[in-house]
Design a protein around this motif. Structure first.
Motif, PDB file in Angstrom:
ATOM      1  N   VAL A   1      16.322  28.897  11.911  1.00  0.00           N
ATOM      2  CA  VAL A   1      17.642  28.364  12.280  1.00  0.00           C
ATOM      3  C   VAL A   1      18.155  29.100  13.514  1.00  0.00           C
ATOM      4  O   VAL A   1      18.690  28.481  14.446  1.00  0.00           O
ATOM      5  N   HIS A   2      17.972  30.409  13.541  1.00  0.00           N
ATOM      6  CA  HIS A   2      18.455  31.166  14.704  1.00  0.00           C
ATOM      7  C   HIS A   2      17.693  30.780  15.973  1.00  0.00           C
ATOM      8  O   HIS A   2      18.278  30.720  17.054  1.00  0.00           O
ATOM      9  N   GLU A   3      16.416  30.491  15.817  1.00  0.00           N
ATOM     10  CA  GLU A   3      15.620  30.043  16.958  1.00  0.00           C
ATOM     11  C   GLU A   3      16.135  28.693  17.476  1.00  0.00           C
ATOM     12  O   GLU A   3      16.274  28.497  18.692  1.00  0.00           O
ATOM     13  N   ALA A   4      16.421  27.783  16.522  1.00  0.00           N
ATOM     14  CA  ALA A   4      16.921  26.455  16.912  1.00  0.00           C
ATOM     15  C   ALA A   4      18.296  26.575  17.561  1.00  0.00           C
ATOM     16  O   ALA A   4      18.593  25.894  18.556  1.00  0.00           O
TER      17      ALA A   4
ATOM     18  N   ILE B   1      19.750  23.085   5.991  1.00  0.00           N
ATOM     19  CA  ILE B   1      19.491  22.094   4.935  1.00  0.00           C
ATOM     20  C   ILE B   1      18.183  21.320   5.195  1.00  0.00           C
ATOM     21  O   ILE B   1      17.458  20.983   4.254  1.00  0.00           O
ATOM     22  N   ALA B   2      17.883  21.108   6.488  1.00  0.00           N
ATOM     23  CA  ALA B   2      16.650  20.378   6.823  1.00  0.00           C
ATOM     24  C   ALA B   2      15.420  21.149   6.331  1.00  0.00           C
ATOM     25  O   ALA B   2      14.395  20.557   5.997  1.00  0.00           O
ATOM     26  N   LEU B   3      15.531  22.478   6.292  1.00  0.00           N
ATOM     27  CA  LEU B   3      14.411  23.301   5.824  1.00  0.00           C
ATOM     28  C   LEU B   3      14.452  23.487   4.308  1.00  0.00           C
ATOM     29  O   LEU B   3      13.409  23.561   3.654  1.00  0.00           O
ATOM     30  N   ARG B   4      15.650  23.567   3.753  1.00  0.00           N
ATOM     31  CA  ARG B   4      15.774  23.708   2.283  1.00  0.00           C
ATOM     32  C   ARG B   4      15.169  22.486   1.607  1.00  0.00           C
ATOM     33  O   ARG B   4      14.526  22.595   0.566  1.00  0.00           O
ATOM     34  N   ILE B   5      15.417  21.323   2.199  1.00  0.00           N
ATOM     35  CA  ILE B   5      14.832  20.081   1.680  1.00  0.00           C
ATOM     36  C   ILE B   5      13.305  20.186   1.616  1.00  0.00           C
ATOM     37  O   ILE B   5      12.670  19.687   0.706  1.00  0.00           O
TER      38      ILE B   5
ATOM     39  N   VAL C   1      14.485  21.698  13.879  1.00  0.00           N
ATOM     40  CA  VAL C   1      14.191  22.928  13.147  1.00  0.00           C
ATOM     41  C   VAL C   1      12.982  22.777  12.210  1.00  0.00           C
ATOM     42  O   VAL C   1      12.257  23.731  11.950  1.00  0.00           O
ATOM     43  N   GLY C   2      12.760  21.559  11.746  1.00  0.00           N
ATOM     44  CA  GLY C   2      11.615  21.302  10.851  1.00  0.00           C
ATOM     45  C   GLY C   2      10.326  21.052  11.615  1.00  0.00           C
ATOM     46  O   GLY C   2       9.317  20.693  11.010  1.00  0.00           O
ATOM     47  N   GLU C   3      10.358  21.239  12.934  1.00  0.00           N
ATOM     48  CA  GLU C   3       9.209  21.020  13.819  1.00  0.00           C
ATOM     49  C   GLU C   3       8.570  19.661  13.590  1.00  0.00           C
ATOM     50  O   GLU C   3       7.389  19.554  13.227  1.00  0.00           O
TER      51      GLU C   3
ATOM     52  N   GLU D   1      23.426  10.584   1.669  1.00  0.00           N
ATOM     53  CA  GLU D   1      22.808   9.707   2.670  1.00  0.00           C
ATOM     54  C   GLU D   1      22.167  10.550   3.770  1.00  0.00           C
ATOM     55  O   GLU D   1      21.068  10.254   4.236  1.00  0.00           O
ATOM     56  N   ILE D   2      22.857  11.608   4.171  1.00  0.00           N
ATOM     57  CA  ILE D   2      22.313  12.492   5.208  1.00  0.00           C
ATOM     58  C   ILE D   2      21.058  13.195   4.700  1.00  0.00           C
ATOM     59  O   ILE D   2      20.047  13.257   5.392  1.00  0.00           O
ATOM     60  N   TYR D   3      21.120  13.683   3.473  1.00  0.00           N
ATOM     61  CA  TYR D   3      19.941  14.343   2.883  1.00  0.00           C
ATOM     62  C   TYR D   3      18.734  13.403   2.893  1.00  0.00           C
ATOM     63  O   TYR D   3      17.617  13.812   3.191  1.00  0.00           O
ATOM     64  N   LYS D   4      18.992  12.142   2.535  1.00  0.00           N
ATOM     65  CA  LYS D   4      17.902  11.164   2.485  1.00  0.00           C
ATOM     66  C   LYS D   4      17.268  10.999   3.865  1.00  0.00           C
ATOM     67  O   LYS D   4      16.053  10.957   4.001  1.00  0.00           O
ATOM     68  N   LEU D   5      18.133  10.910   4.885  1.00  0.00           N
ATOM     69  CA  LEU D   5      17.618  10.721   6.244  1.00  0.00           C
ATOM     70  C   LEU D   5      16.831  11.946   6.719  1.00  0.00           C
ATOM     71  O   LEU D   5      15.962  11.841   7.564  1.00  0.00           O
ATOM     72  N   LEU D   6      17.154  13.102   6.147  1.00  0.00           N
ATOM     73  CA  LEU D   6      16.461  14.326   6.546  1.00  0.00           C
ATOM     74  C   LEU D   6      15.149  14.519   5.773  1.00  0.00           C
ATOM     75  O   LEU D   6      14.423  15.469   6.023  1.00  0.00           O
ATOM     76  N   GLY D   7      14.898  13.626   4.813  1.00  0.00           N
ATOM     77  CA  GLY D   7      13.618  13.703   4.084  1.00  0.00           C
ATOM     78  C   GLY D   7      13.710  14.309   2.697  1.00  0.00           C
ATOM     79  O   GLY D   7      12.707  14.792   2.168  1.00  0.00           O
ATOM     80  N   ALA D   8      14.921  14.297   2.110  1.00  0.00           N
ATOM     81  CA  ALA D   8      15.063  14.856   0.753  1.00  0.00           C
ATOM     82  C   ALA D   8      14.410  13.934  -0.272  1.00  0.00           C
ATOM     83  O   ALA D   8      14.530  12.708  -0.179  1.00  0.00           O
TER      84      ALA D   8
END
Lengths: 220, 289
Positions: free
Chosen positions: A117-120, A101-105, A152-154, B202-209
């Motif tokens: 993700v697999h690397e992380a 999700i951190a990368l999808r964002i 994961v998002g470096e 809230e989690i999405y926001k903290l992750l930069g969404a």
């Protein structure tokens, strides 16, 4: 990389941070310590802008709080990875999706997401748990998922708010090893803890807070 | 965008009971919306074709010569909107009146001269009927020198016209009311779903969404709910109409003239989509994050 200039944060007439100033350079590994209520979490929240300073200026990776617009906050946060004490994992998503999700964002394509993700997961030694739900993991494993999601998002900066607070000594040691590896790759780390054993003899810089003031800022 | 749509579809299934309830509520509202459109469309059609059922009677002045009448009949016969023109002399008119009075024919006794006018009975061509053209034609007739008066059932026509206009006001009010109701249902559904996923957000926001990333799935979900409600309403409208038409054809002549315009079948789900979208935007617009 991170600059605090005369920063004050007040909550309902209680001063959480009082006129503090410091700078952290790229690649540093800094422990933020102090008793409960000293202002450690507030300091981290100010960095990822979950809170805004009442006075003073904070600049992080080229973003400055005095000029930063609200709509730019998400882009600042993408430069910062955060590891929370309470994990903040998505309970209805498996480990893979929690990290992805951190990368999808960020709008990264699914193919690249799979690789990263697999690397992380490899770094935190959880490749075999990719399909598990967070509820099926131990506390230490959940914290490692949180670390994988944070890196994961470096990001250029990694913040950790008492990441070992809920873990036993063995799990805590495992987490500390992962943080050292991440720092060795060049990521700046701010690690908030009240546990002296974690930074004792590390040779890292320690910023000690007490009642919202910096009372110590030097190498351990 | 694709990711938002995917998340929305997943959420539609995950919260299927809330969403089903919303879809059914929206479908009910949009079904009534569709019935109103259907009624409005058919009433308009009926109003458009009402005058073609009337015979236009043109009363000619007493001094009109045979030659003038013949010229008028010839010219009228060439009109596209007319199928038949029949001349009735004042003598024929009197005879017809006597016949229709039958036993009460004594009322005409003692008349020194025939008080009736010669007239033309005009039947309109149903296939080439055009309301505006007919009205213009009647106006033109009234302006002719040899024409005394023209009667074409204008009272009945204007009553039907005013009924249609009143119904249009009621229909538009109903359409607005049901549109607001559908927007409200979508608004409430999206708001409930948003609050249910607040922790996740809230989690999405903290992750930069960004706001777009967070709002996208909800806007899609509200829009999907609207479309589904609309499709269900259209389906119900079509089914009920077909069943009624199938059963009612021989007994109720009205059913033969009613028509379910395919455009209405498209308008209903498209309205659902637009109203769902508006509801979602309003719901998210008032939420802070």
């Amino acid at each position: 990389m991170i600059h605090f200039k005369n920063v004050t944060k007040i909550y309902d007439n209680i001063t959480a941070l009082r006129n503090i100033s410091f700078s952290i350079e790229k690649g540093e590994y800094v422990f933020v310590t102090g008793p409960s209520g000293a202002g450690k979490s507030t300091l981290l929240k100010l960095i990822y802008l979950a809170e805004k300073p009442d006075e003073g200026i904070i600049s992080i990776a080229g973003y400055s709080t005095d000029t930063l617009k609200d709509r730019a906050i998400p882009y600042l946060r993408r430069n910062i990875g955060v590891v929370f004490q309470d994990f903040k994992l998505l309970e209805n998503k498996n480990v893979y999706d929690n990290i992805a999700i951190a990368l999808r964002i960020r709008g990264v394509g699914e193919r690249e997401i799979r690789e990263r993700v697999h690397e992380a997961l490899k770094l935190v030694n959880l490749r075999h748990k990719a399909d598990s739900l967070p509820s099926a993991l131990s506390g230490g494993e959940q914290q490692r998922v949180t670390i994988a999601r944070a890196i994961v998002g470096e990001p250029t900066v990694l913040l950790a708010d008492e990441p070992t607070g809920n873990l036993d000594a063995d799990n805590a040691a495992g987490i500390m090893k992962i943080f050292r590896e991440i720092n060795a790759r060049g990521t700046t780390i701010l690690f908030a803890t009240h546990n002296r054993d974690l930074y004792k003899n590390t040779g890292c810089r320690v910023i000690k807070l007490d009642s919202g003031n910096i009372v110590y800022d030097d190498l351990e | 965008m694709f990711y938002s749509a995917k998340v929305a579809l997943k959420s539609l299934w995950f919260y299927r009971w809330i969403n089903l309830l919303s879809v059914l509520t929206i479908a009910t509202g949009l079904f009534i919306y569709g019935v109103v459109l259907f009624s409005l469309y058919n009433l308009e059609r009926a109003t458009q074709r009402v005058p073609e059922k009337f015979t236009i009677t043109v009363f000619l002045k007493n001094r009109t010569t045979e030659k003038q009448i013949q010229r008028l009949v010839d010219s009228l016969s060439r009109e596209r909107i007319i199928s038949r023109v029949k001349y009735i002399s004042k003598e024929q008119a009197l005879e017809e009146l006597k016949d229709s009075l039958a036993d009460a024919a004594y009322v005409l006794e003692g008349l020194d001269e025939n008080p009736l006018f010669p007239s033309l009975e005009i039947k309109l061509n149903e296939d080439a009927f055009d309301k505006k053209e007919t009205e213009l034609f009647i106006k033109r007739l009234k302006g002719l020198e040899i024409v005394e008066d023209v009667f074409y059932g204008e009272d009945i026509f204007s009553t039907i016209k005013s009924l249609y206009q009143n119904f249009r006001v009621v229909a538009l009010t109903l359409i607005v009311l049901f549109s607001v109701a559908v927007v409200f249902v979508c608004y409430s559904t999206v708001k409930i779903l948003f609050f249910r996923r607040k922790e996740e957000i809230e989690i999405y926001k903290l992750l930069g969404a960004t706001k777009g990333f967070i709002r996208g799935p909800f806007i899609f979900e509200g829009t999907f709910i609207g479309i589904l409600g609309g499709l269900l309403a259209s389906g119900a409208l079509y089914t009920i109409f077909s069943v009624l038409k199938g059963f009612g054809n021989p007994e109720i002549p009205l059913m033969r003239t009613l028509e379910l315009n395919p455009i209405i079948m498209v308008i209903v789900p498209v309205s659902g989509m637009v109203l769902g979208f508006i509801g979602s935007i309003i719901a998210l617009g008032r939420l802070k994050y």
